[in-house]
Design a protein around this motif. Structure first.
Motif, PDB file in Angstrom:
ATOM      1  N   ALA A 170       1.090  -0.926  -0.093  1.00 54.56           N
ATOM      2  CA  ALA A 170      -0.174  -0.401   0.062  1.00 54.56           C
ATOM      3  C   ALA A 170       0.752   1.045   0.079  1.00 54.56           C
ATOM      4  CB  ALA A 170      -0.961  -0.537   1.017  1.00 54.56           C
ATOM      5  N   THR A 171       0.090   2.240  -0.384  1.00 59.10           N
ATOM      6  CA  THR A 171       1.021   3.339  -0.798  1.00 59.10           C
ATOM      7  C   THR A 171       0.309   4.215  -0.125  1.00 59.10           C
ATOM      8  OG1 THR A 171       0.079   3.803  -2.776  1.00 59.10           O
ATOM      9  CG2 THR A 171       2.371   2.788  -2.760  1.00 59.10           C
ATOM     10  N   ASP A 172       0.825   5.827   0.227  1.00 57.41           N
ATOM     11  CA  ASP A 172       0.220   6.621   0.510  1.00 57.41           C
ATOM     12  C   ASP A 172      -0.823   6.781   2.098  1.00 57.41           C
ATOM     13  OD1 ASP A 172       0.913   8.545  -1.980  1.00 57.41           O
ATOM     14  OD2 ASP A 172      -0.975   7.655  -2.836  1.00 57.41           O
ATOM     15  N   VAL A 173      -0.015   5.949   2.945  1.00 59.27           N
ATOM     16  CA  VAL A 173      -0.075   5.970   3.966  1.00 59.27           C
ATOM     17  C   VAL A 173       0.895   6.899   4.754  1.00 59.27           C
ATOM     18  CG1 VAL A 173      -0.970   4.418   5.848  1.00 59.27           C
ATOM     19  CG2 VAL A 173      -1.086   3.752   3.466  1.00 59.27           C
ATOM     20  N   PRO A 174       0.389   7.650   5.513  1.00 57.55           N
ATOM     21  CA  PRO A 174       1.276   8.629   6.498  1.00 57.55           C
ATOM     22  C   PRO A 174       1.792   7.876   7.428  1.00 57.55           C
ATOM     23  CG  PRO A 174      -1.014   9.261   6.598  1.00 57.55           C
ATOM     24  CD  PRO A 174      -1.408   8.521   5.774  1.00 57.55           C
ATOM     25  N   SER A 175       3.022   7.794   7.264  1.00 53.73           N
ATOM     26  CA  SER A 175       3.397   7.850   9.312  1.00 53.73           C
ATOM     27  C   SER A 175       2.960   6.016   9.344  1.00 53.73           C
ATOM     28  CB  SER A 175       3.739   8.407  10.097  1.00 53.73           C
ATOM     29  OG  SER A 175       4.163   8.557  10.665  1.00 53.73           O
ATOM     30  N   PRO A 176       2.747   5.211   8.051  1.00 54.41           N
ATOM     31  CA  PRO A 176       2.123   4.342   9.009  1.00 54.41           C
ATOM     32  C   PRO A 176       2.638   3.157  10.236  1.00 54.41           C
ATOM     33  CG  PRO A 176       2.966   3.671   7.245  1.00 54.41           C
ATOM     34  CD  PRO A 176       3.566   5.083   7.038  1.00 54.41           C
ATOM     35  N   ASN A 177       1.610   3.356  11.438  1.00 56.48           N
ATOM     36  CA  ASN A 177       2.837   2.180  12.378  1.00 56.48           C
ATOM     37  C   ASN A 177       1.494   0.810  12.638  1.00 56.48           C
ATOM     38  OD1 ASN A 177       3.883   1.375  14.518  1.00 56.48           O
ATOM     39  ND2 ASN A 177       4.212   3.701  15.379  1.00 56.48           N
ATOM     40  N   GLY A 178       0.931   0.967  14.426  1.00 54.14           N
ATOM     41  CA  GLY A 178       0.472  -0.155  13.972  1.00 54.14           C
ATOM     42  C   GLY A 178      -0.772  -0.427  13.070  1.00 54.14           C
ATOM     43  N   MET A 179      -1.104  -2.076  12.738  1.00 54.84           N
ATOM     44  CA  MET A 179      -1.619  -2.479  11.875  1.00 54.84           C
ATOM     45  C   MET A 179      -2.698  -3.921  12.599  1.00 54.84           C
ATOM     46  SD  MET A 179       0.753  -2.826   8.716  1.00 54.84           S
ATOM     47  CE  MET A 179       1.521  -3.686   9.148  1.00 54.84           C
ATOM     48  N   GLY A 180      -3.729  -4.055  11.962  1.00 56.29           N
ATOM     49  CA  GLY A 180      -4.530  -5.566  12.514  1.00 56.29           C
ATOM     50  C   GLY A 180      -5.953  -5.133  11.695  1.00 56.29           C
ATOM     51  N   PHE A 181      -6.601  -6.742  11.196  1.00 55.25           N
ATOM     52  CA  PHE A 181      -7.147  -6.738  10.178  1.00 55.25           C
ATOM     53  C   PHE A 181      -9.005  -6.458  10.976  1.00 55.25           C
ATOM     54  CE2 PHE A 181      -3.536  -8.415   7.648  1.00 55.25           C
ATOM     55  CZ  PHE A 181      -4.031  -7.583   6.085  1.00 55.25           C
ATOM     56  N   SER A 182      -9.793  -6.656  10.476  1.00 47.78           N
ATOM     57  CA  SER A 182     -10.902  -6.675  10.501  1.00 47.78           C
ATOM     58  C   SER A 182     -11.223  -8.384  10.752  1.00 47.78           C
ATOM     59  CB  SER A 182     -12.127  -6.032  10.048  1.00 47.78           C
ATOM     60  OG  SER A 182     -11.778  -6.780   8.825  1.00 47.78           O
ATOM     61  N   PRO A 183     -11.915  -8.846  11.319  1.00 43.51           N
ATOM     62  CA  PRO A 183     -12.296 -10.320  11.898  1.00 43.51           C
ATOM     63  C   PRO A 183     -12.586 -10.757  10.582  1.00 43.51           C
ATOM     64  CG  PRO A 183     -13.120  -9.660  13.694  1.00 43.51           C
ATOM     65  CD  PRO A 183     -12.756  -8.281  12.487  1.00 43.51           C
ATOM     66  N   ASP A 184     -13.474 -10.423   9.723  1.00 48.35           N
ATOM     67  CA  ASP A 184     -13.539 -10.657   8.340  1.00 48.35           C
ATOM     68  C   ASP A 184     -12.558 -10.975   7.146  1.00 48.35           C
ATOM     69  OD1 ASP A 184     -13.983  -8.454   7.302  1.00 48.35           O
ATOM     70  OD2 ASP A 184     -15.958  -8.424   7.198  1.00 48.35           O
ATOM     71  N   GLY A 185     -11.561  -9.884   7.255  1.00 48.36           N
ATOM     72  CA  GLY A 185      -9.808  -9.728   6.702  1.00 48.36           C
ATOM     73  C   GLY A 185     -10.759  -8.782   6.040  1.00 48.36           C
ATOM     74  N   SER A 186     -12.055  -7.912   5.368  1.00 50.35           N
ATOM     75  CA  SER A 186     -11.908  -7.433   4.435  1.00 50.35           C
ATOM     76  C   SER A 186     -11.819  -5.575   4.926  1.00 50.35           C
ATOM     77  CB  SER A 186     -13.745  -7.192   4.108  1.00 50.35           C
ATOM     78  OG  SER A 186     -14.293  -6.111   5.432  1.00 50.35           O
ATOM     79  N   GLN A 187     -11.127  -5.499   6.018  1.00 51.12           N
ATOM     80  CA  GLN A 187     -10.346  -4.325   6.293  1.00 51.12           C
ATOM     81  C   GLN A 187      -8.911  -4.214   7.200  1.00 51.12           C
ATOM     82  OE1 GLN A 187     -12.266  -1.353   4.795  1.00 51.12           O
ATOM     83  NE2 GLN A 187     -13.183  -2.521   4.577  1.00 51.12           N
ATOM     84  N   LEU A 188      -8.097  -3.664   6.907  1.00 54.68           N
ATOM     85  CA  LEU A 188      -6.643  -3.527   7.855  1.00 54.68           C
ATOM     86  C   LEU A 188      -6.789  -2.226   8.163  1.00 54.68           C
ATOM     87  CD1 LEU A 188      -3.844  -4.440   8.020  1.00 54.68           C
ATOM     88  CD2 LEU A 188      -3.294  -3.118   6.938  1.00 54.68           C
ATOM     89  N   TYR A 189      -6.989  -2.233   8.851  1.00 53.47           N
ATOM     90  CA  TYR A 189      -7.025  -0.355   9.962  1.00 53.47           C
ATOM     91  C   TYR A 189      -5.476  -0.444  10.379  1.00 53.47           C
ATOM     92  CZ  TYR A 189     -11.961  -1.701  11.335  1.00 53.47           C
ATOM     93  OH  TYR A 189     -13.152  -1.685  11.040  1.00 53.47           O
ATOM     94  N   VAL A 190      -4.780   0.740  10.339  1.00 49.57           N
ATOM     95  CA  VAL A 190      -3.649   1.174  10.682  1.00 49.57           C
ATOM     96  C   VAL A 190      -3.294   2.518  11.352  1.00 49.57           C
ATOM     97  CG1 VAL A 190      -3.196   2.278   8.373  1.00 49.57           C
ATOM     98  CG2 VAL A 190      -1.148   1.793   9.037  1.00 49.57           C
ATOM     99  N   VAL A 191      -2.880   2.414  11.675  1.00 47.70           N
ATOM    100  CA  VAL A 191      -2.580   4.075  12.396  1.00 47.70           C
ATOM    101  C   VAL A 191      -1.340   4.978  12.407  1.00 47.70           C
ATOM    102  CG1 VAL A 191      -3.792   3.697  15.132  1.00 47.70           C
ATOM    103  CG2 VAL A 191      -1.231   2.744  14.556  1.00 47.70           C
ATOM    104  N   SER A 192      -1.623   6.121  12.428  1.00 45.37           N
ATOM    105  CA  SER A 192      -0.485   7.148  11.541  1.00 45.37           C
ATOM    106  C   SER A 192       0.005   7.474  13.547  1.00 45.37           C
ATOM    107  CB  SER A 192      -0.571   8.082  10.947  1.00 45.37           C
ATOM    108  OG  SER A 192      -0.908   7.111   9.763  1.00 45.37           O
ATOM    109  N   THR A 193       1.536   7.633  12.821  1.00 49.46           N
ATOM    110  CA  THR A 193       2.349   8.428  14.242  1.00 49.46           C
ATOM    111  C   THR A 193       2.491   9.620  14.097  1.00 49.46           C
ATOM    112  OG1 THR A 193       2.240   5.966  14.704  1.00 49.46           O
ATOM    113  CG2 THR A 193       4.171   8.200  15.868  1.00 49.46           C
ATOM    114  N   PHE A 194       3.620   9.907  13.014  1.00 53.20           N
ATOM    115  CA  PHE A 194       4.621  11.740  13.534  1.00 53.20           C
ATOM    116  C   PHE A 194       3.779  12.003  11.632  1.00 53.20           C
ATOM    117  CE2 PHE A 194       8.074   7.839  14.572  1.00 53.20           C
ATOM    118  CZ  PHE A 194       7.748   8.329  15.238  1.00 53.20           C
ATOM    119  N   VAL A 195       2.604  12.750  12.231  1.00 52.35           N
ATOM    120  CA  VAL A 195       2.459  13.424  11.260  1.00 52.35           C
ATOM    121  C   VAL A 195       0.692  14.173  12.632  1.00 52.35           C
ATOM    122  CG1 VAL A 195       2.133  12.349   9.221  1.00 52.35           C
ATOM    123  CG2 VAL A 195       0.042  11.923  11.117  1.00 52.35           C
ATOM    124  N   PRO A 196       0.546  15.717  11.800  1.00 56.28           N
ATOM    125  CA  PRO A 196      -0.891  15.903  12.550  1.00 56.28           C
ATOM    126  C   PRO A 196      -1.897  15.598  13.062  1.00 56.28           C
ATOM    127  CG  PRO A 196       0.527  17.750  11.292  1.00 56.28           C
ATOM    128  CD  PRO A 196       1.088  16.588  10.949  1.00 56.28           C
TER     129      PRO A 196
END
Length: 299
Positions: A170-196
């Motif tokens: 994946a691209t265009d994800v600002p400062s990606p850090n922690g990641m985890g999939f939804s139970p059905d695998g249809s979504q990846l959740y990701v948090v950003s860190t070093f951005v306002p």
């Protein structure tokens, strides 16, 4: 996990006294799993972890591993710590394909050299260089059998296959850090860190490919969201590092499960001897690891 500790600590230190929760909401939505107890009870699991802890991995049978400063530790439910292997510059960790994998940013001599370390349960280490990943950080096994690697100093998420070959997922994800999939695998959740105003994003997944990214929540600037874990009911728990709390997002609602923690970095749900309705949390700059009741059950 947040890397470059000296780089960001001074800049963000004032944020440690931030408010109780994002948008002032401190009421977590915890009615989904009545079998789980009330959230927010914090218990010390172990201490004496000089240099802090970052990555966490837990096996199917509940064996817990933590990355502490320069080594990988096995941590028992009674707090006993056993060194497993040297992991210089270790950051994120994951249990994948029957081994512990650790993102490393140093070689054995302390020089800058990024790699993924594949470590057996008895401590045999295999180095997999990652020249295409400048600063590997959080690791997330995928439902289709590969491993995702974030780089919080980049805007990309990388994918590693069973041969350790690296591609861009994946691209265009600002400062990606922690990641985890939804139970059905249809979504990846990701948090950003070093951005306002760092976001929690959801990336659509179709046949193992990344789709559109949607921001589902925005944290306050300077709070430094770090690791995350997704519960069985789809709730997303985020370690908000500098703000010292664990937040929960579900269906557009956000609350705080626990506050007053010392730089929480990574989270995993318990298994085996560890309570499945609690998360284990590392501390980036502290010397303890904690168990926090989550009010949600792990996947």
């Amino acid at each position: 996990m947040i890397a470059g500790r000296g780089l960001w600590l001074a800049a963000f230190a004032a944020a440690c006294s931030a408010g109780s929760g994002p948008n002032g909401d401190t009421d977590g939505d915890t009615d989904h799993l009545p079998t789980c107890g009330a959230p927010g009870v914090v218990t010390q699991l172990t201490d004496g972890l000089t240099g802090g802890t970052e990555g966490l991995a837990i096996t199917e049978d509940g064996t817990l591993y933590a990355v502490n400063d320069q080594q990988l530790l096995r941590v028992a439910a009674d707090g006993t710590k056993t060194p497993v292997a040297e992991t210089p510059g270790g950051v994120g960790a994951a249990w994948w394909n029957g081994d512990i994998w650790v993102a490393s940013r140093k070689d054995a001599d302390g020089n800058d050299e990024c790699s993924l370390l594949q470590i057996t349960a008895d401590g045999v280490v295999t180095h997999h260089p990652t020249p295409d990943i400048a600063k590997p950080n959080f690791l997330a096994p995928t439902p289709w059998g590969t491993l995702l690697v974030s780089d919080d100093f980049d805007t990309k998420i990388f994918e590693v296959d069973a041969s350790a070959a690296v591609t861009t997922w994946a691209t265009d994800v600002p400062s990606p850090n922690g990641m985890g999939f939804s139970p059905d695998g249809s979504q990846l959740y990701v948090v950003s860190t070093f951005v306002p105003d760092p976001p929690l994003s959801s990336i659509a997944v179709t046949d193992g490919a990344a789709g559109e990214r949607t921001v589902v929540h925005t944290f306050e600037s300077g709070s430094a969201p770090d690791g995350l874990v997704v519960a069985k009911d789809g709730a997303v728990l985020v370690a908000v590092n500098v703000a010292g709390r664990i937040d929960v997002w579900q269906d557009g609602h956000v609350g705080t499960i626990a506050s007053g923690l010392e730089f929480p970095a990574s989270l995993v749900f318990g298994r085996g001897e560890f309570d499945g309705c609690s998360v284990i949390a590392t501390s980036l700059f502290g010397e303890t690891m904690s168990v926090v009741t989550a009010g949600h059950e792990g996947q």
